[in-house]
Design a protein around this motif. Structure first.
Motif, PDB file in Angstrom:
ATOM      1  N   TYR A   2       0.861  -1.172   0.000  1.00 23.85           N
ATOM      2  CA  TYR A   2       0.000   0.000   0.000  1.00 23.85           C
ATOM      3  C   TYR A   2       0.900   1.225   0.000  1.00 23.85           C
ATOM      4  O   TYR A   2       2.108   1.106   0.180  1.00 23.85           O
ATOM      5  CB  TYR A   2      -0.941   0.005   1.212  1.00 23.85           C
ATOM      6  CG  TYR A   2      -0.238   0.091   2.543  1.00 23.85           C
ATOM      7  CD1 TYR A   2      -0.057   1.318   3.178  1.00 23.85           C
ATOM      8  CD2 TYR A   2       0.253  -1.040   3.173  1.00 23.85           C
ATOM      9  CE1 TYR A   2       0.593   1.405   4.390  1.00 23.85           C
ATOM     10  CE2 TYR A   2       0.909  -0.960   4.386  1.00 23.85           C
ATOM     11  CZ  TYR A   2       1.077   0.254   4.996  1.00 23.85           C
ATOM     12  OH  TYR A   2       1.721   0.346   6.197  1.00 23.85           O
ATOM     13  N   ILE A   3       0.330   2.381  -0.220  1.00 25.18           N
ATOM     14  CA  ILE A   3       1.122   3.611  -0.197  1.00 25.18           C
ATOM     15  C   ILE A   3       1.087   4.172   1.213  1.00 25.18           C
ATOM     16  O   ILE A   3       0.024   4.444   1.758  1.00 25.18           O
ATOM     17  CB  ILE A   3       0.585   4.650  -1.204  1.00 25.18           C
ATOM     18  CG1 ILE A   3       0.759   4.120  -2.627  1.00 25.18           C
ATOM     19  CG2 ILE A   3       1.302   5.982  -1.041  1.00 25.18           C
ATOM     20  CD1 ILE A   3       0.139   5.000  -3.682  1.00 25.18           C
ATOM     21  N   HIS A   5       3.021   7.008   2.093  1.00 25.13           N
ATOM     22  CA  HIS A   5       2.967   8.453   1.906  1.00 25.13           C
ATOM     23  C   HIS A   5       3.355   8.808   0.482  1.00 25.13           C
ATOM     24  O   HIS A   5       3.956   8.007  -0.221  1.00 25.13           O
ATOM     25  CB  HIS A   5       3.866   9.190   2.904  1.00 25.13           C
ATOM     26  CG  HIS A   5       5.335   8.951   2.730  1.00 25.13           C
ATOM     27  ND1 HIS A   5       6.017   7.953   3.401  1.00 25.13           N
ATOM     28  CD2 HIS A   5       6.256   9.574   1.958  1.00 25.13           C
ATOM     29  CE1 HIS A   5       7.287   7.987   3.060  1.00 25.13           C
ATOM     30  NE2 HIS A   5       7.459   8.958   2.175  1.00 25.13           N
ATOM     31  N   VAL A   6       2.971  10.001   0.101  1.00 27.34           N
ATOM     32  CA  VAL A   6       3.323  10.550  -1.199  1.00 27.34           C
ATOM     33  C   VAL A   6       4.209  11.763  -0.943  1.00 27.34           C
ATOM     34  O   VAL A   6       3.824  12.664  -0.196  1.00 27.34           O
ATOM     35  CB  VAL A   6       2.058  10.981  -1.989  1.00 27.34           C
ATOM     36  CG1 VAL A   6       2.444  11.643  -3.292  1.00 27.34           C
ATOM     37  CG2 VAL A   6       1.138   9.790  -2.223  1.00 27.34           C
ATOM     38  N   ASN A  49      -2.589   7.622   5.584  1.00 27.61           N
ATOM     39  CA  ASN A  49      -1.690   8.138   4.558  1.00 27.61           C
ATOM     40  C   ASN A  49      -1.226   9.545   4.913  1.00 27.61           C
ATOM     41  O   ASN A  49      -1.861  10.242   5.692  1.00 27.61           O
ATOM     42  CB  ASN A  49      -2.392   8.178   3.198  1.00 27.61           C
ATOM     43  CG  ASN A  49      -2.859   6.813   2.764  1.00 27.61           C
ATOM     44  OD1 ASN A  49      -2.083   5.870   2.716  1.00 27.61           O
ATOM     45  ND2 ASN A  49      -4.133   6.703   2.461  1.00 27.61           N
ATOM     46  N   VAL A  68       5.370  14.500  -8.829  1.00 31.10           N
ATOM     47  CA  VAL A  68       5.396  13.977  -7.472  1.00 31.10           C
ATOM     48  C   VAL A  68       6.845  13.694  -7.109  1.00 31.10           C
ATOM     49  O   VAL A  68       7.614  13.204  -7.935  1.00 31.10           O
ATOM     50  CB  VAL A  68       4.552  12.672  -7.403  1.00 31.10           C
ATOM     51  CG1 VAL A  68       4.742  11.940  -6.096  1.00 31.10           C
ATOM     52  CG2 VAL A  68       3.090  12.982  -7.642  1.00 31.10           C
ATOM     53  N   HIS A  70       7.924  11.429  -4.695  1.00 34.57           N
ATOM     54  CA  HIS A  70       8.020   9.973  -4.667  1.00 34.57           C
ATOM     55  C   HIS A  70       6.774   9.366  -4.027  1.00 34.57           C
ATOM     56  O   HIS A  70       6.014  10.048  -3.358  1.00 34.57           O
ATOM     57  CB  HIS A  70       9.270   9.508  -3.915  1.00 34.57           C
ATOM     58  CG  HIS A  70       9.222   9.753  -2.429  1.00 34.57           C
ATOM     59  ND1 HIS A  70       9.608  10.950  -1.862  1.00 34.57           N
ATOM     60  CD2 HIS A  70       8.835   8.960  -1.396  1.00 34.57           C
ATOM     61  CE1 HIS A  70       9.466  10.882  -0.552  1.00 34.57           C
ATOM     62  NE2 HIS A  70       8.991   9.682  -0.240  1.00 34.57           N
ATOM     63  N   LEU A  71       6.594   8.068  -4.245  1.00 37.45           N
ATOM     64  CA  LEU A  71       5.583   7.278  -3.554  1.00 37.45           C
ATOM     65  C   LEU A  71       6.321   6.299  -2.657  1.00 37.45           C
ATOM     66  O   LEU A  71       7.249   5.619  -3.101  1.00 37.45           O
ATOM     67  CB  LEU A  71       4.717   6.482  -4.535  1.00 37.45           C
ATOM     68  CG  LEU A  71       3.935   7.264  -5.575  1.00 37.45           C
ATOM     69  CD1 LEU A  71       3.208   6.308  -6.508  1.00 37.45           C
ATOM     70  CD2 LEU A  71       2.950   8.205  -4.920  1.00 37.45           C
ATOM     71  N   LEU A  73       6.433   2.895  -0.491  1.00 39.55           N
ATOM     72  CA  LEU A  73       5.801   1.582  -0.412  1.00 39.55           C
ATOM     73  C   LEU A  73       6.428   0.808   0.742  1.00 39.55           C
ATOM     74  O   LEU A  73       7.586   0.388   0.648  1.00 39.55           O
ATOM     75  CB  LEU A  73       5.987   0.823  -1.729  1.00 39.55           C
ATOM     76  CG  LEU A  73       5.571   1.576  -2.989  1.00 39.55           C
ATOM     77  CD1 LEU A  73       6.036   0.831  -4.231  1.00 39.55           C
ATOM     78  CD2 LEU A  73       4.068   1.785  -3.001  1.00 39.55           C
ATOM     79  N   TYR A 108      15.568   4.026  -2.739  1.00 39.07           N
ATOM     80  CA  TYR A 108      14.779   4.632  -3.803  1.00 39.07           C
ATOM     81  C   TYR A 108      15.162   4.052  -5.159  1.00 39.07           C
ATOM     82  O   TYR A 108      16.285   3.583  -5.354  1.00 39.07           O
ATOM     83  CB  TYR A 108      15.009   6.149  -3.851  1.00 39.07           C
ATOM     84  CG  TYR A 108      14.554   6.877  -2.617  1.00 39.07           C
ATOM     85  CD1 TYR A 108      13.278   7.426  -2.550  1.00 39.07           C
ATOM     86  CD2 TYR A 108      15.394   7.031  -1.527  1.00 39.07           C
ATOM     87  CE1 TYR A 108      12.852   8.105  -1.421  1.00 39.07           C
ATOM     88  CE2 TYR A 108      14.980   7.710  -0.393  1.00 39.07           C
ATOM     89  CZ  TYR A 108      13.713   8.239  -0.352  1.00 39.07           C
ATOM     90  OH  TYR A 108      13.291   8.910   0.773  1.00 39.07           O
ATOM     91  N   ILE A 115       8.833   7.629 -12.473  1.00 38.27           N
ATOM     92  CA  ILE A 115       8.264   7.950 -11.161  1.00 38.27           C
ATOM     93  C   ILE A 115       9.182   7.387 -10.087  1.00 38.27           C
ATOM     94  O   ILE A 115       9.547   6.204 -10.110  1.00 38.27           O
ATOM     95  CB  ILE A 115       6.833   7.386 -11.012  1.00 38.27           C
ATOM     96  CG1 ILE A 115       5.911   8.030 -12.044  1.00 38.27           C
ATOM     97  CG2 ILE A 115       6.313   7.583  -9.586  1.00 38.27           C
ATOM     98  CD1 ILE A 115       4.540   7.388 -12.143  1.00 38.27           C
ATOM     99  N   LEU A 117      10.132   5.894  -6.659  1.00 40.34           N
ATOM    100  CA  LEU A 117       9.487   5.052  -5.660  1.00 40.34           C
ATOM    101  C   LEU A 117      10.454   4.813  -4.508  1.00 40.34           C
ATOM    102  O   LEU A 117      11.671   4.833  -4.695  1.00 40.34           O
ATOM    103  CB  LEU A 117       9.067   3.718  -6.271  1.00 40.34           C
ATOM    104  CG  LEU A 117       8.087   3.807  -7.438  1.00 40.34           C
ATOM    105  CD1 LEU A 117       7.923   2.459  -8.106  1.00 40.34           C
ATOM    106  CD2 LEU A 117       6.744   4.335  -6.968  1.00 40.34           C
TER     107      LEU A 117
END
Length: 147
Positions: A2-3, A5-6, A49, A68, A70-71, A73, A108, A115, A117
């Motif tokens: 799941y994510i 944080h963004v 989140n 963005v 980063h996302l 995970l 990372y 993108i 991550l």
């Protein structure tokens, strides 16, 4: 997965906090600084989140799109963390060195679309503190008075 944080970029942390915490009513949960001295604030957006907001970014011009940062995970175990790191490397994906953080460790990489991550493993309780930045933007004081 799941994510968790963004990560988003800003060049005006004050206006960003006034928008998300003031207008939208979200909660500032942490202020800190990055190793290179930039502000890094976490804003709880609901559902477990958060936004990780990074100050000092160069924003795109009016004709460019915003990106963005980063996302994130999260994984649950050290074995999952190590397996994800090795799997990415085995598939030729460029990954950063593993970074030790106060809450655990992270690294990372980028997806095929560019993108950014982050895989993170939390091994310690992540202590929220909105007083971690020694020189916060002025709106932090307003938010602390409301709490």
């Amino acid at each position: 997965m799941y994510i968790d944080h963004v990560g988003i970029n800003t060049n005006d942390m004050e206006a960003t906090l006034q928008f998300y915490c003031g207008i939208l009513g979200m909660r500032l949960v942490r202020t800190t600084r990055t190793p290179d001295g930039r502000r890094h604030y976490n804003v709880e957006i609901g559902g477990g989140n958060a936004f990780a907001v990074f100050d000092g970014a160069e924003l795109p011009t009016a004709s460019e799109r915003q990106h963005v940062n980063h996302l994130a995970l999260p994984v649950d175990t050290p074995e999952e963390f190590d397996a994800a790191y090795q799997r990415l490397k085995d598939h030729g994906v460029a990954v950063t060195e593993i970074i030790e953080r106060g809450y655990g460790k992270t690294f990372y990489f980028h997806d095929p679309n560019g993108i950014r991550l982050q895989i993170e493993l939390k091994t310690k309780q992540d202590v929220d503190s909105s007083e971690g930045d020694p020189d916060p933007v002025p709106y932090v004081h307003t938010l602390l008075q409301r709490a």
